[in-house]
Design a protein around this motif. Sequence first.
Motif, mmCIF file in Angstrom:
data_model
loop_
_atom_site.group_PDB
_atom_site.id
_atom_site.type_symbol
_atom_site.label_atom_id
_atom_site.label_comp_id
_atom_site.label_asym_id
_atom_site.label_seq_id
_atom_site.Cartn_x
_atom_site.Cartn_y
_atom_site.Cartn_z
ATOM 1 N N ALA B 25 0.805 -1.214 0.000
ATOM 2 C CA ALA B 25 0.000 0.000 0.000
ATOM 3 C C ALA B 25 0.840 1.265 0.000
ATOM 4 C CB ALA B 25 -0.928 -0.006 1.203
ATOM 5 N N VAL B 26 1.975 1.235 0.691
ATOM 6 C CA VAL B 26 2.814 2.425 0.793
ATOM 7 C C VAL B 26 4.256 2.017 0.520
ATOM 8 C CG1 VAL B 26 3.641 4.248 2.318
ATOM 9 C CG2 VAL B 26 1.286 3.469 2.502
ATOM 10 N N SER B 45 -8.068 7.378 -4.818
ATOM 11 C CA SER B 45 -8.315 6.258 -3.903
ATOM 12 C C SER B 45 -7.316 5.153 -4.190
ATOM 13 C CB SER B 45 -9.713 5.689 -4.128
ATOM 14 O OG SER B 45 -10.649 6.695 -4.004
ATOM 15 N N GLY B 46 -6.721 4.614 -3.164
ATOM 16 C CA GLY B 46 -5.761 3.541 -3.371
ATOM 17 C C GLY B 46 -4.341 4.036 -3.575
ATOM 18 N N SER B 47 -4.149 5.358 -3.541
ATOM 19 C CA SER B 47 -2.802 5.870 -3.757
ATOM 20 C C SER B 47 -1.931 5.713 -2.537
ATOM 21 C CB SER B 47 -2.874 7.347 -4.148
ATOM 22 O OG SER B 47 -3.504 8.077 -3.115
ATOM 23 N N GLY B 48 -2.544 5.393 -1.400
ATOM 24 C CA GLY B 48 -1.753 5.200 -0.187
ATOM 25 C C GLY B 48 -1.661 6.440 0.662
ATOM 26 N N LYS B 49 -2.359 7.511 0.284
ATOM 27 C CA LYS B 49 -2.194 8.768 1.012
ATOM 28 C C LYS B 49 -2.698 8.672 2.446
ATOM 29 C CE LYS B 49 -6.389 10.840 -0.978
ATOM 30 N NZ LYS B 49 -7.031 9.585 -1.338
ATOM 31 N N SER B 50 -3.877 8.035 2.628
ATOM 32 C CA SER B 50 -4.395 7.923 3.994
ATOM 33 C C SER B 50 -3.585 6.939 4.816
ATOM 34 C CB SER B 50 -5.849 7.454 3.982
ATOM 35 O OG SER B 50 -6.670 8.432 3.450
ATOM 36 N N PRO B 181 -1.991 20.657 19.906
ATOM 37 C CA PRO B 181 -0.997 19.727 19.350
ATOM 38 C C PRO B 181 -0.005 20.450 18.446
ATOM 39 C CG PRO B 181 -3.039 19.609 18.118
ATOM 40 C CD PRO B 181 -3.297 20.539 19.235
ATOM 41 N N ASP B 182 1.076 19.770 18.123
ATOM 42 C CA ASP B 182 2.057 20.312 17.187
ATOM 43 C C ASP B 182 1.654 20.009 15.759
ATOM 44 O OD1 ASP B 182 4.370 19.155 19.563
ATOM 45 O OD2 ASP B 182 3.901 21.266 19.165
ATOM 46 N N ILE B 183 1.052 18.836 15.577
ATOM 47 C CA ILE B 183 0.668 18.420 14.225
ATOM 48 C C ILE B 183 -0.808 18.049 14.205
ATOM 49 C CG2 ILE B 183 1.059 16.747 12.366
ATOM 50 C CD1 ILE B 183 3.824 16.325 13.323
ATOM 51 N N LEU B 184 -1.459 18.395 13.131
ATOM 52 C CA LEU B 184 -2.840 17.985 12.922
ATOM 53 C C LEU B 184 -2.881 17.181 11.630
ATOM 54 C CD1 LEU B 184 -5.552 18.571 14.309
ATOM 55 C CD2 LEU B 184 -5.873 20.449 12.725
ATOM 56 N N ILE B 185 -3.331 15.954 11.704
ATOM 57 C CA ILE B 185 -3.466 15.156 10.484
ATOM 58 C C ILE B 185 -4.944 15.084 10.145
ATOM 59 C CG2 ILE B 185 -3.069 12.930 9.397
ATOM 60 C CD1 ILE B 185 -0.736 12.489 11.211
ATOM 61 N N ALA B 186 -5.307 15.636 8.990
ATOM 62 C CA ALA B 186 -6.711 15.697 8.609
ATOM 63 C C ALA B 186 -6.927 14.846 7.364
ATOM 64 C CB ALA B 186 -7.107 17.150 8.337
ATOM 65 N N ASP B 187 -7.707 13.788 7.518
ATOM 66 C CA ASP B 187 -7.955 12.868 6.405
ATOM 67 C C ASP B 187 -9.260 13.224 5.716
ATOM 68 O OD1 ASP B 187 -7.976 9.215 6.099
ATOM 69 O OD2 ASP B 187 -8.003 10.837 4.616
ATOM 70 N N ILE B 219 -4.913 15.630 3.907
ATOM 71 C CA ILE B 219 -5.026 14.581 2.904
ATOM 72 C C ILE B 219 -6.284 14.822 2.087
ATOM 73 C CG2 ILE B 219 -5.150 12.086 2.529
ATOM 74 C CD1 ILE B 219 -4.065 11.802 5.407
ATOM 75 N N SER B 220 -6.157 14.762 0.764
ATOM 76 C CA SER B 220 -7.344 14.965 -0.049
ATOM 77 C C SER B 220 -7.161 14.349 -1.427
ATOM 78 C CB SER B 220 -7.617 16.456 -0.187
ATOM 79 O OG SER B 220 -8.750 16.664 -1.001
ATOM 80 N N HIS B 221 -8.258 14.003 -2.043
ATOM 81 C CA HIS B 221 -8.176 13.552 -3.436
ATOM 82 C C HIS B 221 -8.460 14.727 -4.370
ATOM 83 C CE1 HIS B 221 -12.487 13.427 -2.652
ATOM 84 N NE2 HIS B 221 -12.610 13.679 -3.931
ATOM 85 N N ASP B 222 -8.832 15.841 -3.745
ATOM 86 C CA ASP B 222 -9.270 16.992 -4.535
ATOM 87 C C ASP B 222 -8.178 18.051 -4.536
ATOM 88 O OD1 ASP B 222 -10.542 19.113 -5.702
ATOM 89 O OD2 ASP B 222 -12.406 18.882 -4.543
ATOM 90 N N LEU B 223 -7.499 18.182 -5.664
ATOM 91 C CA LEU B 223 -6.389 19.132 -5.770
ATOM 92 C C LEU B 223 -6.885 20.559 -5.584
ATOM 93 C CD1 LEU B 223 -3.422 19.126 -6.260
ATOM 94 C CD2 LEU B 223 -3.845 19.222 -8.712
ATOM 95 N N GLY B 224 -8.087 20.812 -6.068
ATOM 96 C CA GLY B 224 -8.639 22.152 -5.957
ATOM 97 C C GLY B 224 -8.772 22.600 -4.510
ATOM 98 N N VAL B 225 -9.210 21.701 -3.634
ATOM 99 C CA VAL B 225 -9.377 22.039 -2.216
ATOM 100 C C VAL B 225 -8.036 22.372 -1.590
ATOM 101 C CG1 VAL B 225 -9.881 21.009 0.018
ATOM 102 C CG2 VAL B 225 -11.483 20.711 -1.844
#
Lengths: 306, 371, 299
Positions: B25-26, B45-50, B181-187, B219-225
Amino acid sequence: MQRYLFSRIIQSGLLMVGVLIITFFMVRLTGDPARTMVPRDASPERVEEMREAMGFNEPLVLQFTRYMGGAARGNFGQSLHYRKPAMKLVLERVPATIELTLAALSFALLFSIPLGILGGSRPGTIWDTLARGFGLLGQTIPNFWLALMLIVVFSVNLGWFPTFGRGGIISIILPAVALGFFPLGQFTRLVRSSVLEVRGEDYVRTAYSKGIDERQVLMRHVFRNVSITLVSVVGVQFGYMLGGSIYIESIFSWPGIGRMINEAVQARDFPLVQAIAVFSAGFVVVLNLLTDIAYALIDPRIRYED
Amino acid sequence: MSGDTVLQVRDLCVQFDSVDGTVHAVNNVSFDLERGRTLGVVGESGSGKSVSMMSLLHLIAEPPGKITSGSARFLPSKGEPVDLLQLSRRRMGQLRGDRIGFIFQDPMSSLNPLMTVGAQITESINKHTDLSGTAARERTIELLEHVGIPGARDRYGNYPHQFSGGMRQRVMIAIAISCNPDILIADEPTTALDVTVQAQIADLMQRLSKELSISVIWISHDLGVVAGLADQLLVMYGGTVVEYGEVSRLFSHPRHPYTVGLLGALPKLGVSQERLVNIGGSPPSLFSPPTQCPFAARCPWVLDRCTAERPPLFAGEQFDQDDVRNNKLDALADAHLTACFYDLEHDRPRGVNEKPLVIPSENAKEHAHNE
Amino acid sequence: MRIDALDQENVRSPFQRILRVIFKDKAGLFGAVLFATVLFSAVFAPYIVPHNPVAQSLDASRQPPAWQEGGSWEHPFGTDNLGRDMISRIIYGSRVSLTVGFFGVAIAMSLGMLLGLIAGYVGGRVDNIIMGVANLFLAIPYLLLVVVVAAVIGRSLINVILIFGFTNAPLFVRITRGEVLRIRKSGYVESAVSIGARPGRVVFHHILPNLIGPLLTVATFEMSGMIFYEAGLGFLGLSVPPSIPSWGNMLAAGRQYIQFSPWIAAFPGLAIVVTSLGMNLLGDWLRDILDPKMRRSAS
């Protein structure tokens, strides 16, 4: 929520009416109820006597109306065997059955909840196997056979428990175990699969992402959601146990309505049988209603319906 | 241009066991995250980003998942630097929610339906801070107000189903930032929301990250966002990093055919286009370990080399390999990397002599939970 | 995780996958074997029993099993109070159990499917009536209903089958109706009808195939349950007449001798447990195979 509860109450009322209708026709299935109520070798005169006494010669509609009217007042006729009002006899014996059923339920819950939680939260381990094993055993061992085997081992051979009668705590253990074995299996299965399912839910992942440790997640998030499903199943199992008590009470000579219906059936005392059937079914209907009410109160999604 | 690094990921590899085989997957994901900056992770989807980001704090199911190699050096604002992938379970629990917060895609299913939203926020506060009781409750109400929930004091005792989608996501954000927190991971935090609400939430998160100096991985599949929010972009395809660099540079001079395709597929305001560019073909299977370029089947610039070997990361301009080799902090911060044998910059295949970037790997090191 | 058809080298073929699932679940295989054994005994009973199951012999009465004191291998499981050979009676008893189970389920399923299809397809008042009655029967404690009815209509094999058939129909009604409604809601039916398919065709081609899986699984469990209930009725003296060897009758007889000859009750019960175990494992296995998850990836 009020609307839901109201409709459930109406539903229960209708169910009760349905129960009465069924019990009315249940004893008339052969078309000649009088014959079912007398001994096999009874003379035709005896049968006719019975028919007259029970009013079976009257038009069916009249019989039905009389039956329903009597039911509304709690009058279910006289027991042929005891010659006393049937429902009164039933109510006398009910506490013993309730006691046994509650004991069986407690036994089942006491073991199934921890086993189910352990099995569901540790898939692939011995606990998982145990949980599934008990779930299976509960379904494959008939309770009357289990009762007999328990007696053989613990009563006859080891002498730890009495074989019959309703006495102190010691006398309720074997019957409670025999009666509660099937619910034990069902609850274990349910808790296990529910825990498995809930653990896969997104909000459990959120809980982990907050850094909460495994045990707290189980208790605070997983179990809370699992217990909701458990509540409704407990009601169903109560109904099952009322049926199962027919065997268990007979085997252990426990003075409840299970044993009474067995004796009544053997003695062909159908008015008494009818009274017991109505009571049991009615009890289950009320219990289900109470379960649904409890459910509506516990689940905030129903309680706070906008 | 570079601040200081808060997270340095090198050579992350994650696999999954399934009935159909092993899913890679990664594959060898590396990046630097600077303090206060936002990294957009883009892919289909399936790119391994999440999976790659979630595995940093072991939020993936293990089994069937397995982190087979990599390091993730985290430098928190308070405390010692640690390698996230080597942490004990207890230590991980301490960091989660406290130093690193998470926001998930679907706020309805991500909140416990049987607990009040206030309780769900307070849970985090109780666990990681000294606050408890009334103090914790006050802090929660403060947080609810901060994320823009009107009537916060009254809504503390409400349940998730009594909120709208956007409001629920605000609650999730409140939970995630509750301990600064120091880091925020937003899926994919805005994917499940209406378009107008999306903008609101995106604005809120930008504002909060600036205010509280939080580094965000979005993390996003939408480049525009992501375009308007991120400082840097990590483009992933087929479990691999295909391009990495500063956002404006990526947009003006994309160096990977996939990125080109993604940008071409974006509808642009003010430009009349006959058709949106479509990237033909379908994503690769992840069952084979990567022995070639994952995008080869769909690439308009494909070379023979692309199916013979897997393209490593190329840095293009002058680059200090020693910095990378020595794991110097923010070594990759200014980099514009691409995993492609075709040099789009100069419109020609790369020479065989062109040296790729060498990421020091800790290959074949089994990562297991240290109890 | 997406499985792509382009790369076949490293993906296991569907055939391999099914084999893997079948053999991974050895429990299911075991269940199938158990069930097959019981089925075999029932079908070939007359050829495999060592003795006549109804032959009485006062001399040999209450003989313990072969491995105990006083037992012999002539009667491996011992004899009952009338000197009848236990193992032969148990083998014959399987006939009653399986017959009751099979035909009982057949009736319940047919009746249930029919009513469920009507209820789900026609809807409206008819649906309400059918479901109302079904729910009514489901609300009454099952055993109570069965015991009373059995007591009223008398002991015979047909009666037992009919009782189980009718009282278990409501469950099948519910399942069938649920499936019909699900398909109706999914727009499948409308689109099929809109391109000219006749409603009857829709039923056969869309609804029935989806029903088979859950129905078959439930049927297996129901059959196991009926074996239980037959034994229970027999135990109360309400099942087949005592002249026919049935596990329930044997348990009823054995009850009195539990203190000194426990094997008379132990073995029939064991037979029930074994059969039930086999069918439950089989049912679980079927459920796993016919699970939508597998269906989706296989199609």
